[in-house]
Enzyme design. Structure first.
Site, short mmCIF file in Angstrom:
data_model
loop_
_atom_site.label_atom_id
_atom_site.label_comp_id
_atom_site.label_asym_id
_atom_site.label_seq_id
_atom_site.Cartn_x
_atom_site.Cartn_y
_atom_site.Cartn_z
CG ASP A 1 -4.19 -6.19 9.96
OD1 ASP A 1 -3.96 -5.65 8.88
OD2 ASP A 1 -3.67 -5.83 11.03
CG LEU A 2 -4.39 -12.12 6.22
CD1 LEU A 2 -4.85 -13.27 5.34
CD2 LEU A 2 -3.51 -12.65 7.35
CD GLU A 3 -0.26 -4.58 7.75
OE1 GLU A 3 0.92 -4.28 7.55
OE2 GLU A 3 -0.96 -4.10 8.67
CG ASN A 4 3.14 -10.17 4.71
OD1 ASN A 4 4.12 -9.56 4.31
ND2 ASN A 4 2.78 -10.21 5.98
CD GLN B 1 -3.60 -1.29 8.23
OE1 GLN B 1 -2.43 -0.88 8.34
NE2 GLN B 1 -3.89 -2.58 8.16
#
Length: 466
Positions: free
Chosen positions: A289-292, A349
């Site tokens: 879940d790496l949003e960067n 998401q």
């Protein structure tokens, strides 16, 4: 119709010096016109036109006209009816399709993959071989006779040989994130997770000063908020969830996560550190879940190394933002496809994203709608992921996200649209995906804050899906 060929004769003394929107050839008074190279295939009911100049004037007409060898006037019997429902049997390298017979006069059946004919048969079964293991194919079966082709009957088939672990999760399951921090949602001990959740993702494992390394400790703020919670109690609760038949994984990253896997060394450190946490706490896998941002090449290396350590039961999930799955060129999408053989599920998401294009590329669909969920899930379903690797990620209710909050009943409606092509909005997927895996919500804590509306609505619906 993937191509067309129109032929006719002119009376003596007449000729056609030029034509447009067709490729023309001539043999005496016999003329042939074929589709130009740029022409698209014609769907049932569609048409094409071309034109020509005749010489001299007072053109008397044509004779002996045919289209693809059939009389231009058509056949009085008409094209066959649509074939019956298609059943699928698959091995590692082949797919056998069987369907119900069409009504009317039937010369034979063609099986298409896209616009390519993969089989032409006279029986109501066809076997397509030479396929890769664990590969997904979308087929269309059409009957034909001298009058033309029937409407198509669609089927999706996946060859055997998939080795992606799912930890014996249900055919359709519900995932929820559990907060290892305190925020305005209800704080919960892990033991308070209700039975509706099949997979619990612990949010979050975080970065250390060593590139690729992941660490996890119970948050003191969360422990205080629930009236005291020790590391030993948390570990015991993980095991208690296992005894209830649940799976628990460590989610890496989150909105503020800074885990970076950008080298082979970092990939090795990621695999080593996550495996150590799995061994220590009893986690069943990892959620990315790496949003960067992430590097698909090195993260794939890290996950394959982890799989080699943990074995075939390893659960690997991903929770990309909507923008990360808009095309196969995006790093998250590249990662999912590159580890497809060991990937469990992708929970995109579908919130906090604004309007986005769907797989039809026709318009930008607004978040918070059935159209948004189905049209965007279709991108993954039509571009390489198996339906059992695709799930819908939504907020659990007001407060859980800044945008894209939907009624749980709309999540059920979107699942039915994808699984059965019923209950759809204006967007209808090109085929049904009965193996669509399920749903994810952010989060279990926000679900508690909203009277468990999400889990109590969506989980029973998942249990009732075929």
């Amino acid at each position: 119709m993937t191509g067309w060929n129109v032929q006719f004769d002119l009376p003596a003394g007449y000729s056609i010096p030029s034509a447009w929107d067709a490729v023309m050839s001539r043999s005496g008074q016999h003329y042939t016109f074929t589709n130009p190279s740029w022409a698209s295939p014609l769907a049932p009911g569609a048409g094409a036109s071309f034109g020509f100049n005749g010489s001299p004037g007072n053109f008397p007409g044509i004779a002996g006209c045919t289209v693809n060898g059939a009389p231009c006037g058509g056949s009085s019997e008409g094209a066959p009816g649509t074939p019956g429902a298609v059943s699928v049997t698959a091995t590692d390298t082949a797919v056998m399709l069987t369907w119900g017979a069409s009504s009317g006069t039937v010369t034979g059946y063609r099986v298409y993959e896209g616009t390519a004919v993969k089989a032409t048969v006279t029986a109501t079964t066809a076997t397509i071989g030479g396929l890769a293991a664990c590969s997904t194919h979308a087929y269309t079966v059409k009957a034909y006779n001298a009058a033309g082709e029937s409407a198509g009957r669609d089927a999706t088939a996946t060859t055997a040989g998939c080795t992606g672990g799912d930890g014996n999760l249900p055919r359709h399951f519900l995932t929820g994130y559990w907060h290892n921090f305190a925020n305005p949602a209800v704080e919960l001990k892990l033991s308070a997770v209700p039975d509706e959740y099949d997979l619990v993702a612990i949010a979050f494992g975080e970065a250390t000063a060593t590139p690729g390394e992941v660490a996890f400790t119970l948050d003191p703020g969360l422990a205080a908020a629930v009236g005291g919670y020790t590391d030993a109690q948390f570990r015991a609760d993980v095991q208690a969830l296992h005894q209830r038949g649940k799976k628990v994984i460590l989610s890496v990253g989150g909105e503020a996560g800074r885990v970076q896997v950008a080298s082979s060394t970092a990939a090795t450190r990621f695999a080593d550190s996550v495996y150590a946490l799995m061994s220590s706490y009893g986690f069943d896998g990892v959620d990315i879940d790496l949003e960067n941002g992430l590097n698909a090449t090195y993260m794939a290396q890290a996950l394959r190394s982890l799989r080699a350590k943990a074995g075939s039961g390893l659960i690997i999930t991903m929770a990309p933002q909507t923008i990360d799955m808009q095309s196969t060129g995006m790093e998250y999408f590249k990662l999912a496809l590159s580890i497809k053989d060991i990937l469990t599920v992708v929970h995109t998401q579908y919130y906090n994203s604004g309007s986005m294009l769907g797989c039809d590329q026709a318009q930008a669909y607004g978040q918070g709608s059935v159209n948004f969920m189905t049209a965007l899930a279709c991108i993954q379903l039509e571009n390489g992921l198996r339906p059992d690797q695709v799930a819908l990620g939504l907020p659990a209710g007001p407060g859980a996200a800044g945008g894209g909050v939907v009624s749980p009943s709309l999540v059920n409606q979107a699942l039915d649209c994808l699984a059965k092509r019923t209950g759809c909005g204006t967007f209808v997927p090109p085929r049904a995906y009965p193996d669509i895996r399920g749903a994810m919500t952010w989060s279990i804590n926000w679900d508690a804050s909203n009277n468990w509306s999400f889990s109590k609505t969506v989980k029973p619906h998942l249990q009732g899906m075929p």
